[in-house]
Design an enzyme around this catalytic site. Structure first.
Site, PDB file in Angstrom:
ATOM      1  N   GLY A 169      33.799  56.089  42.973  1.00 34.84           N
ATOM      2  CA  GLY A 169      33.658  57.612  42.642  1.00 34.84           C
ATOM      3  C   GLY A 169      32.436  57.957  43.095  1.00 34.84           C
ATOM      4  O   GLY A 169      32.004  57.587  44.065  1.00 34.84           O
ATOM      5  N   ASP A 300      34.138  63.445  30.867  1.00 35.36           N
ATOM      6  CA  ASP A 300      35.064  63.494  32.171  1.00 35.36           C
ATOM      7  C   ASP A 300      36.531  62.642  31.605  1.00 35.36           C
ATOM      8  O   ASP A 300      36.503  61.503  31.756  1.00 35.36           O
ATOM      9  CB  ASP A 300      34.386  62.351  33.315  1.00 35.36           C
ATOM     10  CG  ASP A 300      35.245  62.562  34.535  1.00 35.36           C
ATOM     11  OD1 ASP A 300      36.386  63.380  34.389  1.00 35.36           O
ATOM     12  OD2 ASP A 300      34.776  62.190  35.592  1.00 35.36           O
TER      13      ASP A 300
END
Length: 519
Positions: A169, A300
């Site tokens: 990520g 998130d």
């Protein structure tokens, strides 16, 4: 030149918008591997003395922040200190940290240089560490036998095999590795070629300090994994601090291994498995709403932050979790405004905090990313009114996590006990011949959704339900009651177009349609 800059800026904005849309459309959470170079934990590393990690994660094992760049890069140092403070806040919620937080923080920020090769142990040995706290649990008996009830450390990953890059990520890269030739784990480390590191180094020019800033995300995640132990949170098996080339104390987290959540594939799976994911998610959110740290929100919340372990949903990415409740003023309603792409909510301000904002944010994200897509479709008809009520109540934020979980558990009880089936006392339209210890090798047909992609394998509560299914399929002439069951205890039945290829199969029952019943 001015026009060129405008074109470049417009292109950047368009690419950012497209990336956001792709995330909302559930693009898997890992970037392709490509050709970029990434320093992994097993490359050019120097094994530290006393390589095994202690029995629990200690915040005292964070390396000290050096003074060399404080004057030169005050902004970067401020960010590092803020992330350190965040980790300490989670640790200070332990009883043995109460009253000693500032002292321990001062020790962590100690500017004294360590001797070469010395591991940073300081605080843990000076504290009265609470040995009554449970060690990190291991998922299965084989795991316990391998780890011997202790946490894995540097020596555990010294000779890993079958290392496979899984993805990355903004901050972390994730690898799959095999320990002891039999035990698979996930290894998480800072991605030196990732977005966070590249942007930070480009801006500040210090790879060492930029690494510290990024590594605190991993340390925060490890701390939360240790503090928030729950069946739907990925297990932390251990960690390792090692020197890696020119950067000291690079950290690797050793965690439970899961498979990425692919929403497109989930939409094609049987309802029972999709319901299991939604139930797992709500059990997690109910725990987070009442966790030992307070109400925890997942900032998130995209599906890419979750994995499946044996069909059970688990959150894997906790570095963006927060326990901070939004401050507010009763005279300013906009303080408690929650904004989402489809709609907004304004929550009440109570005692200077937006009431229940962490819990409500989690619930609405569960509704928009999971419940809407996974709960109602192809569910048993008798359960659909209950499922629709759950979807609507979470979408309107009428229910909290407690009430939502109660209704999902009710659905589970109804389904598990077969109460969703019609109380039909009349005989079936056709008769079936029962054959013990038999199966049918061929004569498959496809149905949706099925546990088997090239056949029609469905879960049923009883023989009567299997007959009802067979009679509802025009091509069905027989079915096999296998000796396999699902997580709810339902039995798997394989439906067939005929019985010409029947063969012996101990433990299985074949039911063959022999003719129409008398009306």
């Amino acid at each position: 030149m001015k026009r060129r800059k405008m074109v470049v800026a417009a292109g950047f904005c368009l690419s950012f918008l497209m990336g956001t849309l792709m995330n909302l459309l559930f693009i898997p959470g890992f970037e392709p591997h490509g050709e970029r170079v990434h320093r992994h934990h097993h490359e050019n590393r120097q094994q530290q003395p006393d390589a095994d990690a202690p029995a629990r994660l200690h915040v005292d094992e964070l390396p000290p922040i050096e003074t060399a760049t404080v004057g030169r890069l005050p902004e970067l140092q401020r960010q590092i200190s803020e992330r350190l403070d965040e980790v300490l806040r989670y640790r200070q919620r332990r009883a043995h940290w109460v009253g000693t937080g500032p002292l321990e923080r001062r020790r962590l920020m100690d500017l004294e240089q360590r001797g070469e090769g010395e591991t940073y142990k300081g605080i843990g040995k000076n504290n009265n560490y609470d040995q009554s706290q449970p060690t990190v649990s291991i998922a299965t008996k084989s795991h316990r036998e391998f780890t011997r009830e202790s946490v894995l450390g540097c020596s555990s990953i010294d000779n890993v095999t079958n290392v496979q890059y899984l993805g990355s990520g903004y901050t972390k890269a994730v690898y799959k590795a095999t320990l002891n030739s039999s035990f698979s784990v996930a290894l998480k480390s800072v991605d030196f070629g990732g977005h966070d590191m590249e942007n930070c180094v480009k801006k500040y020019g210090s790879s060492t300090d930029c690494y510290k800033l990024a590594s605190f995300k991993i340390v925060k995640e490890m701390t939360l994994m240790e503090r928030l132990q729950h069946p739907n949170i990925l297990k932390l098996y251990g960690y390792c601090y090692q020197d890696n080339n020119d950067i000291k104390d690079t950290v690797t987290a050793i965690t439970e291994l899961g498979s990425p959540l692919e929403m497109i594939q989930l939409l094609q799976t049987p309802w029972e498995e999709r319901f299991r994911i939604c139930l797992s998610l709500m059990r997690l959110l109910q725990y987070l709403a009442h966790s030992p740290l307070g109400s925890v929100t997942l900032l998130d919340f995209r599906p890419r932050q979750f994995v499946l372990v044996g069909g059970v949903l688990k959150v894997t990415d906790l570095d963006d979790a927060s326990v901070e409740e939004t401050p507010c003023s009763p005279s300013s309603p906009s303080d408690c405004l929650m904004e989402f792409p489809a709609r907004n909510f304004t929550l009440p301000c109570h005692k200077g905090r937006c009431e229940g904002i962490n819990e409500k944010r989690n619930i609405y994200n569960a509704y928009r990313f999971f419940f809407t897509y996974l709960l109602p479709h192809s569910a048993p008809s008798a359960l659909r009114p209950l499922l629709d009520k759950i979807v609507n109540s979470t979408g309107e934020l009428i229910w909290g996590t407690d009430e939502t979980l109660v209704h999902l558990e009710k659905v589970l009880d109804i389904y598990r006990n077969g109460h969703y089936l019609k109380n039909n006392t009349q005989t079936h339209k056709t008769e079936y011949k029962r054959v013990l210890d038999a199966s049918i090798a061929a004569e498959n047909y496809r149905c949706w959704p099925s546990y088997q992609h090239d056949g029609c394998l469905l879960s049923v509560f009883s023989i009567d339900e299997a007959i009802d299914v067979c009679e509802s399929h025009a091509q069905c002439r027989a079915f096999i009651m296998t000796n396999q069951s699902t997580w709810t205890g339902h039995q798997l039945a394989l439906f067939k177009t005929g019985a010409a290829s029947m063969k012996a199969a101990p433990g299985k029952l074949a039911y063959i349609r022999v003719g129409a019943a008398e009306s």
